[in-house]
Every structure is written in structure tokens, then in C-alpha cells.
Design an enzyme around this catalytic site. Structure first.
Site, PDB file in Angstrom:
ATOM      1  N   HIS A  64      -2.996   3.953  36.020  1.00 63.57           N
ATOM      2  CA  HIS A  64      -4.315   4.088  35.262  1.00 63.57           C
ATOM      3  C   HIS A  64      -5.196   2.900  35.224  1.00 63.57           C
ATOM      4  O   HIS A  64      -6.516   3.131  35.344  1.00 63.57           O
ATOM      5  CB  HIS A  64      -3.802   4.107  33.810  1.00 63.57           C
ATOM      6  CG  HIS A  64      -5.211   4.494  32.944  1.00 63.57           C
ATOM      7  ND1 HIS A  64      -5.969   5.600  32.793  1.00 63.57           N
ATOM      8  CD2 HIS A  64      -5.628   3.444  31.890  1.00 63.57           C
ATOM      9  CE1 HIS A  64      -6.940   5.455  31.988  1.00 63.57           C
ATOM     10  NE2 HIS A  64      -6.778   4.047  31.624  1.00 63.57           N
ATOM     11  N   HIS A  90      -6.919  -6.041  31.749  1.00 65.87           N
ATOM     12  CA  HIS A  90      -7.008  -4.802  32.567  1.00 65.87           C
ATOM     13  C   HIS A  90      -8.403  -4.520  32.785  1.00 65.87           C
ATOM     14  O   HIS A  90      -9.339  -5.120  32.056  1.00 65.87           O
ATOM     15  CB  HIS A  90      -6.181  -3.837  32.195  1.00 65.87           C
ATOM     16  CG  HIS A  90      -6.487  -3.177  31.097  1.00 65.87           C
ATOM     17  ND1 HIS A  90      -5.611  -3.632  29.807  1.00 65.87           N
ATOM     18  CD2 HIS A  90      -7.298  -2.092  30.560  1.00 65.87           C
ATOM     19  CE1 HIS A  90      -6.368  -2.940  28.772  1.00 65.87           C
ATOM     20  NE2 HIS A  90      -7.042  -2.164  29.118  1.00 65.87           N
ATOM     21  N   HIS A 115     -10.785  -5.856  29.712  1.00 65.60           N
ATOM     22  CA  HIS A 115     -10.375  -5.914  28.194  1.00 65.60           C
ATOM     23  C   HIS A 115      -9.214  -6.907  28.320  1.00 65.60           C
ATOM     24  O   HIS A 115      -8.445  -6.977  29.173  1.00 65.60           O
ATOM     25  CB  HIS A 115      -9.539  -4.619  27.915  1.00 65.60           C
ATOM     26  CG  HIS A 115     -10.451  -3.476  27.451  1.00 65.60           C
ATOM     27  ND1 HIS A 115     -10.097  -2.062  27.401  1.00 65.60           N
ATOM     28  CD2 HIS A 115     -11.754  -3.648  27.281  1.00 65.60           C
ATOM     29  CE1 HIS A 115     -11.049  -1.409  27.077  1.00 65.60           C
ATOM     30  NE2 HIS A 115     -12.291  -2.242  26.979  1.00 65.60           N
ATOM     31  N   THR A 197      -5.472   4.509  24.738  1.00 60.99           N
ATOM     32  CA  THR A 197      -4.656   5.419  25.329  1.00 60.99           C
ATOM     33  C   THR A 197      -3.253   5.653  24.498  1.00 60.99           C
ATOM     34  O   THR A 197      -3.105   4.838  23.352  1.00 60.99           O
ATOM     35  CB  THR A 197      -4.023   4.701  26.722  1.00 60.99           C
ATOM     36  OG1 THR A 197      -3.481   3.373  26.475  1.00 60.99           O
ATOM     37  CG2 THR A 197      -5.135   4.602  27.700  1.00 60.99           C
TER      38      THR A 197
HETATM   39 ZN    ZN Z   1      -8.517  -1.029  28.106  1.00 60.53          ZN
END
Ligand code: ZN
Length: 364
Positions: A64, A90, A115, A197
Site C-alpha cells: 500500500h 510512510h 506521515h 486504514t
Molecule cells: Zn498514512
């Protein structure tokens, strides 16, 4: 932020993960007209971010996003009521067809978003912190196309080809992690939100910096086109759409009412999934070469309009006006005094010596 898999099928997340349908979800659109200034929001201060090259950090494509594991020795020393320790960082990005930040500002989506994820050590383990209110903190900054390479991102980007496929992992030699964030850590937005998420825990103290980080177009393109996700498809547009606020307030560490962002933007912002503004004017703005410093979101547009009104400018204007009024009043007073002295019928004041009233006189 993607801490676990799966990170796809966003509409169906809440069927399996109830929090994903909650009322404190992230990301959000930041409406700068609705933010509330809080003087309690002090500048973010980081500690321990200059890592020695001998320190090896894990870099992984989790299908992802690309995740760089961070040592817990990296902390947020100030800017939150408590200390937070780093876990990982990430990135989110779009595609050659459009931008891919998770948060938006006044409806504008930026090219990408970084982030840095932290946990509150007083919650015990990271697993426990993820479930506790305020157990997590994320420092978020927008990535934006600038005029040249951002050297702070090179240690990360030059390793991307080694983790092209989902599940691949490599190591990155320690470098200055703080350089990945904007140079100005004093101006930011703060709100309570969630992981973006599953399991979408609503335990994240978000900080979204008001200043962007500039990367070259080539660097942004490398991010958008190098990695592969599920089923060997291109890993692109790895952002969740903005979620409703449900009454939440977004605080600002600076006075948005004095900010140039109040001036209407000529382009009206950019709708999700459409290309970011690509004018030469915008790309030539504000960049100090190689520092990673950028311009405040939207502020660049006001500079084009010549409305870059800063708080210091307002104060200077007020003091200037006060000085002018005082000087004018003084001149009028002098003029009147002189006119009075010139009047032919004016009588000179008698030579009286005034004495202070005594206590006895006042008590009569
Ligand atoms: Zn993130």
C-alpha cells in the site's frame, strides 16, 4: 497512514472494521475559514533525528505504501502535552494523472503527503497505544512539486527500486530524518482523528503542517511510478478520501484570520483526483534550494495576488496610523496655541500663582 493490511476496498472497510464508519475518521478537508486559533499549540520540537549512517533502517513495500521503520529514540519533545516516540514513516502519492495527498486544504489536494507515526509510551506497548485515545500522533506534511531535487529525500527515493514488488524489504543507512519535514514546524493544524486504514482506530492526535515540502517533478514521478501493489499493479493513488468532521474542531497554531490564505484563490483549489496546478509561477515560488523548505499551502497564490499580509505587517500598519494621528493632533494643538496668542483682543493671563488645595479646604 497505513499501519496494516488490507489497504484497499475502502468503501467496504466498515463492514469488517466498525471504527472505519466512526465519527472521528481521517483524513479530512481542512477548511481554513473554520479553524480555531489556539495559543496553547506551541511549535513542534523534535529530538534525536540526525541518525548516524552506521544505523540501518528497514524500508519495505507493504503493498500500500513504502514504510521506513524509525527508532524509538526519535521523539516529539514539545508541541504535544506529552512526549511521543517514533514508530515509522510512510508516504502517500497520486499518479501522473493527479495528486495524492490524504488531507486537503480548502478542497485542494497536494501532490503527496508524508506521515511520521508516533506512539505514547505511557500507554505501554505500541499495540495498546493504538487503542487508547491520544495513544498515537502523526506529523503530516504535504509534498509539492518544486524547482529542484530535495536532497533530504534522496536516501529514501534512491532505494525505491529495491522494494519495487509488494513485500520486498531493504535497508537504508541512517540520515537526517527531520529534513523530510518542512523547515517551519511552528505553523500547523491539530485535530483528533484516526488511522486512515483498517482498523481505523480513532486514537490519533494529528498535526498537519501549514508548510509544504518541495520535491522535484522527477522525484515525485519516481514515487508515482516505481512501486507495485497487489497483483503487480502500479502502486498509485494510495490515499483515502476525506471523511466528514461530525462536529470536530480543527485548531490552528497560528492566527488564520491574519493569514493570507483568507484571500480567495484564483484557481479555487483543486478537486480530488484532478491534476495539481502546474504553472511555472507556482514552481518558482519560495524555495530555498535543497533545504526541503516550502511555502504554506495556498499562500503562494496570494503572493501572486500581492496580498501576502503577515501579522507583523498589520502591527506595523497600526503603529504607523497611530503615530500619524498623534502627530496630526499635536500640529493642530500648536497651530491653535499660536492663533490664540496672535489674537489682538486676547488678554494676557494674570500673574497668578496657583497653590495646591490643602486637606482642610477639601473637607469644608
Ligand atoms: Zn498514512
Amino acid at each position: 497512514m497505513c499501519l496494516s493490511l488490507p489497504c484497499t476496498d475502502k468503501d467496504e472497510w466498515q463492514l469488517e472494521f466498525p471504527f472505519c464508519g466512526g465519527q472521528k475518521q481521517s483524513p479530512i478537508n481542512i477548511d481554513t475559514n473554520s479553524t480555531i486559533f489556539s495559543h496553547e499549540l506551541q511549535p513542534i520540537v523534535l529530538a534525536g533525528y540526525s541518525l548516524d549512517p552506521s544505523e540501518q533502517l528497514s524500508l519495505m513495500n507493504n503493498g500500500h505504501t513504502v514504510v521506513l521503520q524509525l527508532p524509538g529514540s526519535l521523539t516529539i519533545a514539545s508541541g504535544y502535552p506529552q512526549e511521543y516516540r517514533a514508530m515509522q514513516l510512510h508516504l502517500h502519492w497520486g499518479s501522473p494523472e493527479g495528486p495524492g495527498s490524504e488531507h486537503t486544504v480548502d478542497g485542494r489536494r497536494y501532490d503527496g503527503e508524508i506521515h511520521m507515526v508516533y506512539y505514547n509510551p505511557s500507554c505501554g506497548s505500541i499495540k495498546e497505544a493504538m487503542k487508547q485515545p491520544g495513544g498515537l500522533a502523526v506529523l503530516a506534511a504535504f509534498l509539492q512539486v518544486g524547482p529542484e531535487d530535495n536532497m533530504h529525500y534522496q536516501p529514501l527515493l534512491e532505494q525505491l527500486h529495491k522494494v519495487q514488488e509488494e513485500g520486498k524489504e531493504t535497508t537504508v543507512a541512517g540520515f537526517n530524518i527531520e529534513g523530510l519535514l518542512p523547515a517551519n514546524l511552528g505553523r500547523y493544524y491539530r485535530y483528533s482523528g484516526s488511522l486512515t486504514t483498517p482498523p481505523c482506530y480513532q486514537t490519533v492526535n494529528w498535526t498537519v503542517f501549514n508548510w509544504t515540502v518541495l520535491l522535484s517533478k522527477e522525484q515525485i514521478s519516481l514515487l508515482e511510478t516505481t512501486l507495485q501493489g497487489d497483483d503487480d499493479t502500479d502502486l498509485q493513488n494510495n490515499f483515502r478520501l476525506t471523511q466528514r468532521l461530525h462536529g470536530r474542531k480543527v485548531l490552528a497554531s497560528f492566527q488564520a484570520s491574519l493569514s493570507p490564505r483568507k484571500v480567495p484563490l484564483p484557481d479555487g483549489g483543486v478537486a480530488p483526483m484532478t491534476p495539481a496546478p502546474d504553472s511555472a509561477t507556482e514552481r518558482s515560488m519560495d524555495k530555498v534550494p535543497g533545504t526541503g523548505a516550502g511555502c504554506p499551502p495556498c499562500a503562494d497564490s496570494e503572493k501572486r495576488l500581492g496580498f501576502a499580509l503577515q501579522p507583523a505587517d498589520v502591527l506595523a500598519g497600526l503603529f504607523g496610523a497611530l503615530f500619524a494621528v498623534t502627530a496630526l493632533a499635536f500640529l493642530i494643538y500648536i497651530h491653535r496655541q499660536r492663533s490664540q496668542n496672535r489674537r489682538p483682543d486676547s488678554h494676557p493671563k494674570p500673574n497668578i500663582i496657583y497653590t495646591a488645595a490643602t486637606t482642610d479646604e477639601n473637607t469644608v
